[in-house]
Design a protein around this motif. Structure first.
Motif, PDB file in Angstrom:
ATOM      1  N   SER A  44       8.317  -1.089   9.433  1.00 13.62           N
ATOM      2  CA  SER A  44       7.053  -1.009   9.800  1.00 13.62           C
ATOM      3  C   SER A  44       6.218   0.287   8.179  1.00 13.62           C
ATOM      4  O   SER A  44       5.377   0.757   9.239  1.00 13.62           O
ATOM      5  CB  SER A  44       6.804  -0.884  10.297  1.00 13.62           C
ATOM      6  N   ALA A  45       7.197   0.375   7.151  1.00 15.41           N
ATOM      7  CA  ALA A  45       6.031   1.811   6.631  1.00 15.41           C
ATOM      8  C   ALA A  45       5.017   1.775   6.067  1.00 15.41           C
ATOM      9  O   ALA A  45       4.338   2.643   6.348  1.00 15.41           O
ATOM     10  CB  ALA A  45       6.822   2.610   5.643  1.00 15.41           C
ATOM     11  N   SER A  46       4.479   0.666   5.714  1.00 16.60           N
ATOM     12  CA  SER A  46       3.232   0.068   5.014  1.00 16.60           C
ATOM     13  C   SER A  46       1.799  -0.230   5.751  1.00 16.60           C
ATOM     14  O   SER A  46       0.711   0.899   6.034  1.00 16.60           O
ATOM     15  CB  SER A  46       3.034  -0.605   4.376  1.00 16.60           C
ATOM     16  N   ALA A  47       2.346  -0.359   6.981  1.00 13.97           N
ATOM     17  CA  ALA A  47       1.511  -0.556   8.554  1.00 13.97           C
ATOM     18  C   ALA A  47       1.283   0.688   8.681  1.00 13.97           C
ATOM     19  O   ALA A  47       0.137   1.070   9.192  1.00 13.97           O
ATOM     20  CB  ALA A  47       1.750  -1.683   9.592  1.00 13.97           C
ATOM     21  N   ALA A  48       2.110   1.549   9.295  1.00 17.21           N
ATOM     22  CA  ALA A  48       2.794   3.038   9.519  1.00 17.21           C
ATOM     23  C   ALA A  48       1.246   4.254   8.889  1.00 17.21           C
ATOM     24  O   ALA A  48       0.341   4.876   9.125  1.00 17.21           O
ATOM     25  CB  ALA A  48       3.083   3.319  10.232  1.00 17.21           C
TER      26      ALA A  48
END
Length: 239
Positions: free
Chosen positions: A91-95
């Motif tokens: 979920s790195a891109s969203a975070a």
């Protein structure tokens, strides 16, 4: 036109400046409650011979769970040989998108407050300042909506990957054997839930502030200056 710095705190008493101060504070809460998170889930493994073992699932911002090892190196658990196993999900891109928008809004709010408190005479005397402010504000309203929705979905993915079902689907020894895997101690994700709330709250605050910024533009002033006043009748032009 005088362009020097003139400190004037009166804009803070008006919606334009006060709401900008609120935006500055809520942006801090939004990216701070997400970007500073670190947590651990404790996984209990109940072996078929009556013994128990535990694993720690440590995860943190930016939630690249696929790089977080549940089992680091070859080892033996419940008399089963287990190789290196990582958690599932990313979920790195969203975070990072959410935190990035929060930081951008934090910086923009600081610059806008500096202009309001020190260069309001320049801001009001030019067409460029209010129009630029309005366009950026409208764009940030949309970005808050997008990044908050993306992060809400990303946070749900983090929860799904770190709960009992997610961990059970990740560890091979938990599938089709007499070993029961269960998350017995969950990390407190309250701050992450709060970050999503602040994300949507920022969207509504920036949307409301867009109206006050719009009132400073020439579009608003031209609209009202072109309307006849009450009791004022238009005199027909002589033929």
């Amino acid at each position: 036109m005088m362009t020097g710095f003139r400190l004037n705190l009166s804009p803070l008493k008006e919606p334009l400046g006060f709401v900008k101060l609120v935006e500055w504070l809520t942006a801090i809460f939004a990216f701070g409650s997400c970007g500073g998170f670190s947590g651990t889930n404790i996984i209990s493994l109940f072996c078929g011979d009556g013994t128990n073992e535990t694993l720690n699932a440590n995860f943190h911002y930016p939630f690249r769970l696929s790089q977080v090892p549940l089992i680091d190196g070859n080892t033996t658990i419940c008399n089963h040989s287990v190789t290196t196993t990582h958690m599932m999900g990313d979920s790195a891109s969203a975070a990072e998108f959410f935190v990035g928008i929060g930081i951008v809004c934090f910086l923009y709010s600081m610059v806008a407050l500096l202009v309001y408190l020190g260069y309001m005479h320049v801001y009001k005397d030019s067409d460029f300042g209010p129009i630029f402010d309005f366009i950026i504000t409208a764009i940030l309203v949309f970005l808050w909506l997008v990044c908050s929705s993306a992060w809400a979905k990303g946070l749900q993915n983090v929860k799904d990957a770190t709960n009992t079902e997610g961990i059970g689907g990740t560890l091979a020894l938990c599938k089709g054997s007499n070993i029961t895997c269960e998350v017995t101690d969950f990390a407190n994700m309250r701050t992450l839930n709060i970050s999503v709330v602040f994300g949507y709250l920022n969207m509504f605050i920036w949307a409301g502030n867009a109206w006050f910024v719009y009132k400073e533009t020439r579009w608003h002033s031209q609209k009202f200056s072109s309307q006849p006043g009450p009791g004022r009748q238009q005199v027909p032009a002589p033929i």
